[in-house]
Design a protein around this motif. Structure first.
Motif, mmCIF file in Angstrom:
data_model
loop_
_atom_site.group_PDB
_atom_site.id
_atom_site.type_symbol
_atom_site.label_atom_id
_atom_site.label_comp_id
_atom_site.label_asym_id
_atom_site.label_seq_id
_atom_site.Cartn_x
_atom_site.Cartn_y
_atom_site.Cartn_z
ATOM 1 N N PRO A 90 -36.252 -2.395 13.157
ATOM 2 C CA PRO A 90 -35.508 -2.041 14.370
ATOM 3 C C PRO A 90 -34.816 -3.225 15.029
ATOM 4 O O PRO A 90 -33.848 -3.034 15.774
ATOM 5 C CB PRO A 90 -36.581 -1.461 15.288
ATOM 6 N N GLY A 91 -35.264 -4.442 14.752
ATOM 7 C CA GLY A 91 -34.714 -5.613 15.445
ATOM 8 C C GLY A 91 -33.207 -5.749 15.383
ATOM 9 O O GLY A 91 -32.535 -5.883 16.421
ATOM 10 N N PRO A 92 -32.600 -5.725 14.179
ATOM 11 C CA PRO A 92 -31.155 -5.940 14.082
ATOM 12 C C PRO A 92 -30.311 -4.708 14.396
ATOM 13 O O PRO A 92 -29.075 -4.793 14.382
ATOM 14 C CB PRO A 92 -30.953 -6.353 12.614
ATOM 15 N N ALA A 93 -30.919 -3.565 14.648
ATOM 16 C CA ALA A 93 -30.161 -2.320 14.785
ATOM 17 C C ALA A 93 -29.137 -2.394 15.916
ATOM 18 O O ALA A 93 -27.991 -1.939 15.776
ATOM 19 C CB ALA A 93 -31.111 -1.147 15.005
ATOM 20 N N GLY A 94 -29.528 -2.972 17.079
ATOM 21 C CA GLY A 94 -28.599 -3.068 18.202
ATOM 22 C C GLY A 94 -27.417 -3.955 17.878
ATOM 23 O O GLY A 94 -26.262 -3.625 18.220
ATOM 24 N N LEU A 95 -27.653 -5.089 17.216
ATOM 25 C CA LEU A 95 -26.564 -5.983 16.820
ATOM 26 C C LEU A 95 -25.608 -5.278 15.866
ATOM 27 O O LEU A 95 -24.378 -5.362 16.022
ATOM 28 C CB LEU A 95 -27.143 -7.234 16.158
ATOM 29 N N VAL A 96 -26.151 -4.570 14.878
ATOM 30 C CA VAL A 96 -25.307 -3.866 13.903
ATOM 31 C C VAL A 96 -24.460 -2.812 14.602
ATOM 32 O O VAL A 96 -23.263 -2.667 14.330
ATOM 33 C CB VAL A 96 -26.195 -3.240 12.803
ATOM 34 N N ASN A 97 -25.062 -2.081 15.519
ATOM 35 C CA ASN A 97 -24.325 -1.066 16.273
ATOM 36 C C ASN A 97 -23.173 -1.701 17.066
ATOM 37 O O ASN A 97 -22.039 -1.207 17.040
ATOM 38 C CB ASN A 97 -25.285 -0.341 17.211
ATOM 39 N N ALA A 98 -23.439 -2.827 17.724
ATOM 40 C CA ALA A 98 -22.411 -3.476 18.544
ATOM 41 C C ALA A 98 -21.278 -4.023 17.686
ATOM 42 O O ALA A 98 -20.091 -3.869 18.030
ATOM 43 C CB ALA A 98 -23.049 -4.604 19.369
ATOM 44 N N VAL A 99 -21.621 -4.646 16.566
ATOM 45 C CA VAL A 99 -20.575 -5.213 15.693
ATOM 46 C C VAL A 99 -19.697 -4.109 15.129
ATOM 47 O O VAL A 99 -18.456 -4.210 15.135
ATOM 48 C CB VAL A 99 -21.220 -6.036 14.565
#
Length: 438
Positions: free
Chosen positions: A118-127
């Motif tokens: 779950p950690g990188p999910a927010g970054l991936v969504n934003a990019v």
């Protein structure tokens, strides 16, 4: 597939494509080989198989462009490699496939949560939301160098090729104005082309199975869709999948005029066996026979399996060093040396090759190519022909190797040489030179 009973549901074709990228990056796999294995493992068929294939292969081809776009959307461009893999897949869906933005973003985020955490999910969504704000052309204008100030640098980003590859292809191309078209063609998925092995299958048979006959090889048929393995002639080894350029190389050797004996042919670097199968079938029709030689034992076994239907035209398959052959000089009437090369002419088909090869690779390849051509010329009888070929247009691997051979011997004449191009001919960028020993 689902990652655990409570985990996010992961779209199967996207998960397969992610596993392909991981295998290429971590295990050094070849995309064109690992893709069918993983598609079969995940039981994909029809549209799902086609989607996974385009997503994985297209992402690998365009990853240079996509990395520039991803980095432009990051405050800190350093990413874990597995996160970058997932982002590349999402960007390809957004910019090069007919996938709605919301579907491309949400399925990529689900993939990250399931496969990475779950950690990188927010970054991936934003990019990915930033990427979705512009189309591919607009992004290239934003992240690529000015073409008037740095045309090579612009091509590197716009067409997703390393700089040294762009420069090597530009040197080889006889029409500089076509460079963009060539690089763009490298990013197109190649056609599936079949070969009707003579005496075993016919073009009409393959056309009846849904193919379209080509004009550049009398045995070539393009297959617009479907699984080649489902065609009886292919399943039985009477036909095979073979680029039309590869067929033309084999035919250049088989069709060269010859005086006197025409009984024994040699394929000096036979693996994985496509050209050997075609040549053995041709030899059988003419009362000749082919010896297939391949240095690597596992590739020699591929040649052995691939030529079973054409056994009537085959002396045998041997695993031997082509630079130190066990046969006597002057044994053969015709010799093909399809030399190991950088593979820069087959970037459509081997998408990862552009990222793996380095300029220094030529330092080892060119001496080997020279040695193999020298061995081929020693193996052919006076009056016989040698065809030297590569699936690379790079000058150091093609015209320079032939020029060195001609300079070293006074009993060899160059009769023909030609270069195919994907953007002109719809084939791999095959090079071939026909030399006759006098």
């Amino acid at each position: 597939m689902a990652e655990g009973r409570r985990g996010p549901r992961v779209d199967r074709p996207r998960a397969t494509a992610y596993d392909v990228l991981k295998a290429v990056r971590v295990d050094g796999a070849y995309a064109n080989l690992v893709l069918p294995q993983l598609v079969a493992r995940d039981r994909l068929a029809g549209r799902d198989a086609a989607f996974a294939t385009e997503l994985a292969s297209g992402t690998i081809r365009r990853q240079g462009t996509y990395d520039a776009i991803i980095d432009a959307c990051l405050d800190k461009p350093r990413l874990e490699a597995k996160v970058r893999d997932a982002l590349r897949l999402g960007v390809h869906q957004l910019l090069a496939m007919r996938v709605p933005d919301h579907a491309a973003i949400s399925t990529t985020v689900d993939l990250v949560r399931a496969r990475i955490g779950p950690g990188p999910a927010g970054l991936v969504n934003a990019v990915l939301r930033k990427v979705a704000a512009h189309d591919l052309d607009a992004w290239v204008r934003r992240v690529a160098p000015d073409p008037s100030a740095d045309p090579v640098g612009h091509a590197v980003v716009a067409h997703s090729h390393p700089r040294w590859v762009v420069e090597a292809l530009a040197e080889a191309l006889d029409a500089p104005g076509e460079l963009d078209a060539l690089l763009a063609a490298d990013n197109d998925a190649p056609r599936v082309t079949l070969v009707a092995r003579p005496g075993l299958a016919t073009v009409d048979e393959l056309v009846a199975a849904g193919g379209v006959a080509r004009r550049d090889s009398r045995f070539a048929v393009d297959l617009p869709g479907g699984d080649p393995a489902g065609i009886p002639a292919v399943a039985e080894g009477r036909a095979g999948v073979q680029d039309a350029g590869s067929q033309q190389v084999a035919l250049a050797m088989a069709d060269a005029p010859l005086d006197g004996r025409d009984a024994l042919w040699l394929d000096l670097c036979a693996g994985p066996g496509g050209k050997s199968a075609l040549l053995a079938a041709l030899a059988a029709e003419r009362g000749a026979a082919l010896l297939a030689n391949e240095r690597q034992v596992h590739r020699a076994s591929l040649v052995d399996r691939g030529t079973r239907a054409a056994r009537a035209g085959l002396v045998g398959v041997v695993a031997g060093d082509g630079t130190r052959p066990p046969w006597r000089p002057g044994t053969f009437d015709r010799v093909l040396v399809d030399a190991p090369c950088s593979g820069l002419g087959a970037l459509r088909r081997r998408p990862e090759a552009r990222w793996r090869r380095e300029p220094g690779d030529l330092e080892a390849l060119v001496p080997l190519q020279r040695a193999l051509l020298g061995s081929a010329l020693a193996s052919v009888r006076p009056g016989g022909v040698v065809v030297y070929a590569t699936c690379s247009p790079v000058v150091a691997e093609t015209r320079d190797v032939v020029a060195d051979a001609l300079a070293a011997r006074d009993d060899v004449r160059l009769e023909d040489q030609w270069q195919l191009w994907p953007h002109r001919d719809g084939t791999d960028a095959m090079y071939a030179a026909t030399l006759r020993r006098q």
